[in-house]
Design a protein around this motif. Structure first.
Motif, PDB file in Angstrom:
ATOM      1  N   PRO A  60       0.526  -1.313   0.104  1.00  0.00           N
ATOM      2  CA  PRO A  60       0.029  -0.159   0.106  1.00  0.00           C
ATOM      3  C   PRO A  60       0.517   0.843  -0.032  1.00  0.00           C
ATOM      4  O   PRO A  60       0.425   2.144  -0.274  1.00  0.00           O
ATOM      5  N   HIS A  61       2.389   1.072   0.505  1.00  0.00           N
ATOM      6  CA  HIS A  61       2.399   2.842   0.420  1.00  0.00           C
ATOM      7  C   HIS A  61       4.127   2.110  -0.969  1.00  0.00           C
ATOM      8  O   HIS A  61       4.831   1.340  -0.499  1.00  0.00           O
ATOM      9  N   VAL A  62       4.109   3.754  -0.857  1.00  0.00           N
ATOM     10  CA  VAL A  62       5.350   3.539  -2.065  1.00  0.00           C
ATOM     11  C   VAL A  62       6.241   4.017  -1.182  1.00  0.00           C
ATOM     12  O   VAL A  62       7.381   4.831  -0.218  1.00  0.00           O
ATOM     13  N   ASN A  63       7.464   2.829  -0.903  1.00  0.00           N
ATOM     14  CA  ASN A  63       8.742   2.698   0.342  1.00  0.00           C
ATOM     15  C   ASN A  63      10.060   1.941  -0.801  1.00  0.00           C
ATOM     16  O   ASN A  63       9.497   1.601  -1.583  1.00  0.00           O
ATOM     17  N   PRO A  64      10.836   2.100   0.333  1.00  0.00           N
ATOM     18  CA  PRO A  64      12.366   1.282  -0.708  1.00  0.00           C
ATOM     19  C   PRO A  64      12.106  -0.659  -0.814  1.00  0.00           C
ATOM     20  O   PRO A  64      12.160  -0.786  -1.187  1.00  0.00           O
ATOM     21  N   ILE A  65      11.170  -1.159  -0.070  1.00  0.00           N
ATOM     22  CA  ILE A  65      10.680  -2.813  -0.312  1.00  0.00           C
ATOM     23  C   ILE A  65       9.612  -1.900  -1.118  1.00  0.00           C
ATOM     24  O   ILE A  65       8.993  -1.438  -0.736  1.00  0.00           O
ATOM     25  N   ILE A  66       9.304  -3.053  -2.452  1.00  0.00           N
ATOM     26  CA  ILE A  66       8.878  -3.217  -2.807  1.00  0.00           C
ATOM     27  C   ILE A  66       8.580  -4.473  -3.651  1.00  0.00           C
ATOM     28  O   ILE A  66       9.021  -5.046  -4.099  1.00  0.00           O
ATOM     29  N   SER A  67       6.847  -4.985  -3.066  1.00  0.00           N
ATOM     30  CA  SER A  67       6.725  -6.564  -2.798  1.00  0.00           C
ATOM     31  C   SER A  67       6.110  -6.891  -4.139  1.00  0.00           C
ATOM     32  O   SER A  67       4.859  -5.913  -4.216  1.00  0.00           O
ATOM     33  N   ILE A  68       5.889  -7.889  -4.827  1.00  0.00           N
ATOM     34  CA  ILE A  68       4.741  -8.033  -6.210  1.00  0.00           C
ATOM     35  C   ILE A  68       4.444  -8.931  -5.460  1.00  0.00           C
ATOM     36  O   ILE A  68       4.881  -9.950  -5.197  1.00  0.00           O
ATOM     37  N   THR A  69       2.604  -9.414  -4.767  1.00  0.00           N
ATOM     38  CA  THR A  69       2.215 -10.099  -4.462  1.00  0.00           C
ATOM     39  C   THR A  69       1.915 -11.227  -6.233  1.00  0.00           C
ATOM     40  O   THR A  69       1.293 -11.127  -6.736  1.00  0.00           O
ATOM     41  N   MET A  70       2.341 -12.845  -5.533  1.00  0.00           N
ATOM     42  CA  MET A  70       2.249 -13.437  -7.098  1.00  0.00           C
ATOM     43  C   MET A  70       1.134 -14.494  -6.580  1.00  0.00           C
ATOM     44  O   MET A  70       0.253 -14.304  -5.595  1.00  0.00           O
ATOM     45  N   PRO A  71       0.627 -14.846  -7.730  1.00  0.00           N
ATOM     46  CA  PRO A  71      -1.148 -14.808  -7.734  1.00  0.00           C
ATOM     47  C   PRO A  71      -0.708 -16.659  -6.679  1.00  0.00           C
ATOM     48  O   PRO A  71      -1.416 -17.568  -5.817  1.00  0.00           O
ATOM     49  N   ASN A  72       0.371 -17.729  -6.677  1.00  0.00           N
ATOM     50  CA  ASN A  72       0.547 -18.800  -6.138  1.00  0.00           C
ATOM     51  C   ASN A  72       2.552 -18.972  -5.623  1.00  0.00           C
ATOM     52  O   ASN A  72       2.732 -18.525  -7.004  1.00  0.00           O
ATOM     53  N   PRO A  73       2.633 -20.217  -4.542  1.00  0.00           N
ATOM     54  CA  PRO A  73       4.469 -19.840  -4.668  1.00  0.00           C
ATOM     55  C   PRO A  73       5.091 -20.938  -6.033  1.00  0.00           C
ATOM     56  O   PRO A  73       6.014 -19.970  -6.677  1.00  0.00           O
ATOM     57  N   GLU A  74       4.396 -21.279  -6.755  1.00  0.00           N
ATOM     58  CA  GLU A  74       5.071 -22.038  -8.369  1.00  0.00           C
ATOM     59  C   GLU A  74       4.995 -20.899  -9.445  1.00  0.00           C
ATOM     60  O   GLU A  74       6.173 -20.772 -10.031  1.00  0.00           O
ATOM     61  N   ALA A  75       4.547 -20.043  -9.585  1.00  0.00           N
ATOM     62  CA  ALA A  75       3.290 -18.307 -10.019  1.00  0.00           C
ATOM     63  C   ALA A  75       5.675 -17.956  -9.743  1.00  0.00           C
ATOM     64  O   ALA A  75       6.618 -17.371 -10.419  1.00  0.00           O
ATOM     65  N   ALA A  76       5.242 -17.685  -8.347  1.00  0.00           N
ATOM     66  CA  ALA A  76       6.480 -16.732  -8.342  1.00  0.00           C
ATOM     67  C   ALA A  76       8.202 -17.897  -7.660  1.00  0.00           C
ATOM     68  O   ALA A  76       8.594 -16.690  -8.497  1.00  0.00           O
ATOM     69  N   ILE A  77       7.552 -18.284  -7.664  1.00  0.00           N
ATOM     70  CA  ILE A  77       9.686 -19.644  -7.590  1.00  0.00           C
ATOM     71  C   ILE A  77       9.872 -19.208  -9.473  1.00  0.00           C
ATOM     72  O   ILE A  77      10.619 -18.881  -9.791  1.00  0.00           O
ATOM     73  N   ALA A  78       8.735 -19.594 -10.733  1.00  0.00           N
ATOM     74  CA  ALA A  78       8.834 -19.402 -11.328  1.00  0.00           C
ATOM     75  C   ALA A  78       9.597 -18.414 -12.437  1.00  0.00           C
ATOM     76  O   ALA A  78      10.436 -17.891 -13.220  1.00  0.00           O
ATOM     77  N   PHE A  79       9.050 -17.060 -11.676  1.00  0.00           N
ATOM     78  CA  PHE A  79       9.115 -15.701 -12.413  1.00  0.00           C
ATOM     79  C   PHE A  79      10.276 -15.547 -11.488  1.00  0.00           C
ATOM     80  O   PHE A  79      11.130 -14.565 -12.452  1.00  0.00           O
ATOM     81  N   TRP A  80      10.514 -15.195 -10.481  1.00  0.00           N
ATOM     82  CA  TRP A  80      12.457 -15.552  -9.383  1.00  0.00           C
ATOM     83  C   TRP A  80      13.240 -15.677 -10.463  1.00  0.00           C
ATOM     84  O   TRP A  80      14.018 -15.703 -10.527  1.00  0.00           O
ATOM     85  N   SER A  81      12.893 -17.382 -10.553  1.00  0.00           N
ATOM     86  CA  SER A  81      14.041 -18.122 -11.495  1.00  0.00           C
ATOM     87  C   SER A  81      13.919 -17.348 -12.778  1.00  0.00           C
ATOM     88  O   SER A  81      15.126 -17.258 -13.378  1.00  0.00           O
ATOM     89  N   ARG A  82      13.133 -17.018 -14.058  1.00  0.00           N
ATOM     90  CA  ARG A  82      13.411 -16.477 -14.646  1.00  0.00           C
ATOM     91  C   ARG A  82      14.217 -15.283 -14.466  1.00  0.00           C
ATOM     92  O   ARG A  82      14.736 -14.715 -15.550  1.00  0.00           O
ATOM     93  N   LEU A  83      13.340 -14.203 -13.791  1.00  0.00           N
ATOM     94  CA  LEU A  83      14.152 -12.713 -13.578  1.00  0.00           C
ATOM     95  C   LEU A  83      16.142 -13.296 -13.489  1.00  0.00           C
ATOM     96  O   LEU A  83      16.818 -11.711 -14.050  1.00  0.00           O
ATOM     97  N   LEU A  84      16.336 -14.276 -12.955  1.00  0.00           N
ATOM     98  CA  LEU A  84      17.996 -14.079 -12.268  1.00  0.00           C
ATOM     99  C   LEU A  84      18.138 -14.531 -13.610  1.00  0.00           C
ATOM    100  O   LEU A  84      19.574 -14.151 -13.859  1.00  0.00           O
ATOM    101  N   GLU A  85      17.688 -15.551 -14.191  1.00  0.00           N
ATOM    102  CA  GLU A  85      18.233 -16.185 -15.207  1.00  0.00           C
ATOM    103  C   GLU A  85      18.731 -14.304 -16.290  1.00  0.00           C
ATOM    104  O   GLU A  85      19.401 -15.024 -16.920  1.00  0.00           O
ATOM    105  N   ALA A  86      17.423 -13.591 -16.324  1.00  0.00           N
ATOM    106  CA  ALA A  86      17.567 -12.759 -17.170  1.00  0.00           C
ATOM    107  C   ALA A  86      19.117 -11.510 -16.165  1.00  0.00           C
ATOM    108  O   ALA A  86      18.625 -10.569 -16.877  1.00  0.00           O
ATOM    109  N   GLY A  87      19.259 -11.798 -15.186  1.00  0.00           N
ATOM    110  CA  GLY A  87      20.017 -10.937 -14.787  1.00  0.00           C
ATOM    111  C   GLY A  87      19.369 -10.460 -13.569  1.00  0.00           C
ATOM    112  O   GLY A  87      20.543  -8.805 -13.470  1.00  0.00           O
ATOM    113  N   ILE A  88      18.507 -10.617 -13.237  1.00  0.00           N
ATOM    114  CA  ILE A  88      18.464  -9.382 -12.416  1.00  0.00           C
ATOM    115  C   ILE A  88      17.463 -10.474 -10.954  1.00  0.00           C
ATOM    116  O   ILE A  88      17.195 -11.457 -10.815  1.00  0.00           O
ATOM    117  N   TYR A  89      18.381  -9.464  -9.952  1.00  0.00           N
ATOM    118  CA  TYR A  89      17.866 -10.152  -8.476  1.00  0.00           C
ATOM    119  C   TYR A  89      17.540 -10.129  -7.849  1.00  0.00           C
ATOM    120  O   TYR A  89      17.359  -8.498  -6.929  1.00  0.00           O
TER     121      TYR A  89
END
Lengths: 83, 412
Positions: B321-350
């Motif tokens: 709800p607030h614009v702060n330096p911690i910005i979290s994106i809510t994923m639909p489920n753990p599987e989507a979060a894991i897949a998204f996170w892994s793809r980001l890492l492969e694309a060079g974003i941690y």
């Protein structure tokens, strides 16, 4: 209704509200092991129960609780202390 | 069957998690080269989840002070302050923190985690009451567990619920200590501190604010949420860490209460652990100095946070709800979060993968933390990469989808 029965009913209702499904619960049902509640879900369930009973159930008192019967006993003790 | 048999359910979960991509708990960088860059598996990676809010880990002045200290004072203290004595740096850091916050007393701990462990388990004793926010950090939960006080939990950021719970224990003897955080580490939201301070005043409780994520981030001088909310006088204890905006490691507690120093001989997580090494103390002192010398870092941090938040929001992603330096994106489920996170890492974003039960309300989160050291170009690249992967995974709708369809797809 006896006090313990009221407490028991509220426990079941709070558990069902937490897991969002009907539950088969006996006195010896283990809250974490049998119902699959993780640490956070147990705390959320206790919070719900506190509101239903209008009673504070400190987290440190929950550490010893394993079964539904344990929880009923703890709540009865807390109610006794509050008198 | 060994002593480790009890971990089988956890092991099963962990193995299945690892099977879906990288191991989020054992990620190993080849090198870290700046506050915002490193390499992983031989490829460059943009760091977007390190809590390095002011980017001071590579500040030349902080590095110089640390180097000078390690050369003149040695690599470590080899023991606790009660056994091996206080070094001049420990006392100087405590004096500097007390001055910065305008408080009488400061106590430095070896980590922020230990600060909460020590302060919470010692301040509230048998017969006292701790009233903690439901979304409290693990160090708060562990701290209250270590002590002998009764522990009550109130609904996250809900002053009315806090009041209700305090009323339930109104007649009970013992001191009452409310524990909240300036910025919550999972969703990046701030506590409604003015309202909580009002509850504190009405009920006669003490108030402790953990400014771990808000020191150097919020407030006109960077003191944190209590300063930003204008209620510093209502806050009895401030806890914080050096491992985020000050770029090192360590924790602290500040207070005005007379006699506070007795904690130095009562607080076990302070007494029975090695004190901070001179180089860490020296860089932390300098980082506090730089925090005051460079208020523009805070402005840049805010602008960067706004850029990332707005960029992700415009993709239709669900954020805190607030614009702060911690910005979290809510994923639909753990599987989507894991897949998204892994793809980001492969694309060079941690960034951080945060899964239940470590998250509030069973959310699966992609948690990012922004730094003043990020460039607008880096943030744009992060947003574009998140958009592309999100569309590919069906978490972000294609650009031509309507707002309604977009929200529905996120919800599903």
């Amino acid at each position: 209704m006896a006090q313990s029965a009221v407490i028991r009913r509220n426990i079941v209702e709070s558990l069902e509200a937490t897991v969002k499904r009907p539950l088969e619960i006996a006195g010896n049902t283990k809250i974490a092991a049998d119902l699959g509640l993780d640490s956070l879900a147990i705390m959320d369930f206790i919070m719900e129960l506190e509101d239903r009973l209008d009673l504070s159930i400190p987290l440190n008192r929950i550490a010893e609780v394993e079964t539904i019967d344990d929880l009923v006993r703890t709540i009865e003790e807390l109610k006794e202390d509050a008198k | 069957m060994t002593i480790l048999a009890k971990f089988s359910p956890l092991r099963d979960t962990y193995v299945s998690l690892k099977g879906q991509g990288y191991d989020p708990f054992q990620l190993s960088f080849d090198t870290i080269t700046s506050p915002t860059e490193g390499t992983l598996n031989g490829r460059p990676v943009l760091l977007l989840g390190t809590n390095n809010y002011l980017g001071l880990t590579y500040d030349p002045a902080c590095i110089d002070k640390a180097v000078e200290a390690v050369k003149t004072r040695g690599t470590g203290t080899t023991g606790s302050r009660i056994a091996n004595g206080t070094y001049e740096g420990h006392a100087a850091l405590e004096a500097s923190l007390a001055r910065f916050y305008g408080r009488k007393h400061a106590m430095v701990f070896t980590t922020g985690y230990q600060a909460n462990l020590g302060v919470l388990s010692t301040l509230a004793g048998k017969g006292d009451h701790l009233i903690i926010d439901a979304d409290s950090h693990a160090s708060i939960y562990d701290g209250v567990k270590l002590g002998n006080a009764a522990v009550h939990r109130f609904r996250h950021n809900d002053p009315e619920d806090l009041y209700k719970r305090l009323r339930r224990i109104e007649g009970e003897p013992g001191d009452k200590l409310i524990v909240i955080e300036g910025i919550y580490s999972m969703m990046g939201d701030c506590a409604p501190l003015r309202e909580i301070a009002a509850v504190k005043r009405e009920t006669g409780a003490y108030l402790l604010v953990d400014e771990a994520h808000s020191l150097g981030v919020l407030g006109a001088r960077g003191r944190g949420l209590a300063e930003a909310a204008g209620v510093e006088a209502d806050v009895d204890f401030i806890v914080g860490t050096f491992s985020k905006s000050l770029g090192s490691v360590g924790g602290f507690c500040l207070a005005d209460l007379d006699g506070f120093d007795i904690l130095r001989v009562a607080c076990r997580p302070y007494m029975f652990t090695a004190s901070l090494p001179p180089s860490v103390v020296a860089s932390t002192l300098e980082a506090l100095n730089q925090l005051e010398l460079q208020p523009e870092l805070r402005l840049r941090l805010r602008a960067n946070a706004q850029q990332l938040y707005s960029g992700l929001e415009s993709l239709g992603l669900e954020l805190g709800p607030h614009v702060n330096p911690i910005i979290s994106i809510t994923m639909p489920n753990p599987e989507a979060a894991i897949a998204f996170w892994s793809r980001l890492l492969e694309a060079g974003i941690y960034l951080n993968l945060s899964l239940p039960p470590a998250t509030p309300n069973g959310r699966s989160l992609l948690r990012s933390s922004i730094s003043a050291a990020h460039t607008p170009a880096q943030i744009d690249r992060a947003i574009a990469t998140i958009a592309a992967i999100g569309r590919d995974l069906g978490v972000v709708p294609s650009a031509d989808m309507s707002e309604t369809r977009l929200r529905r797809s996120v919800a599903e």
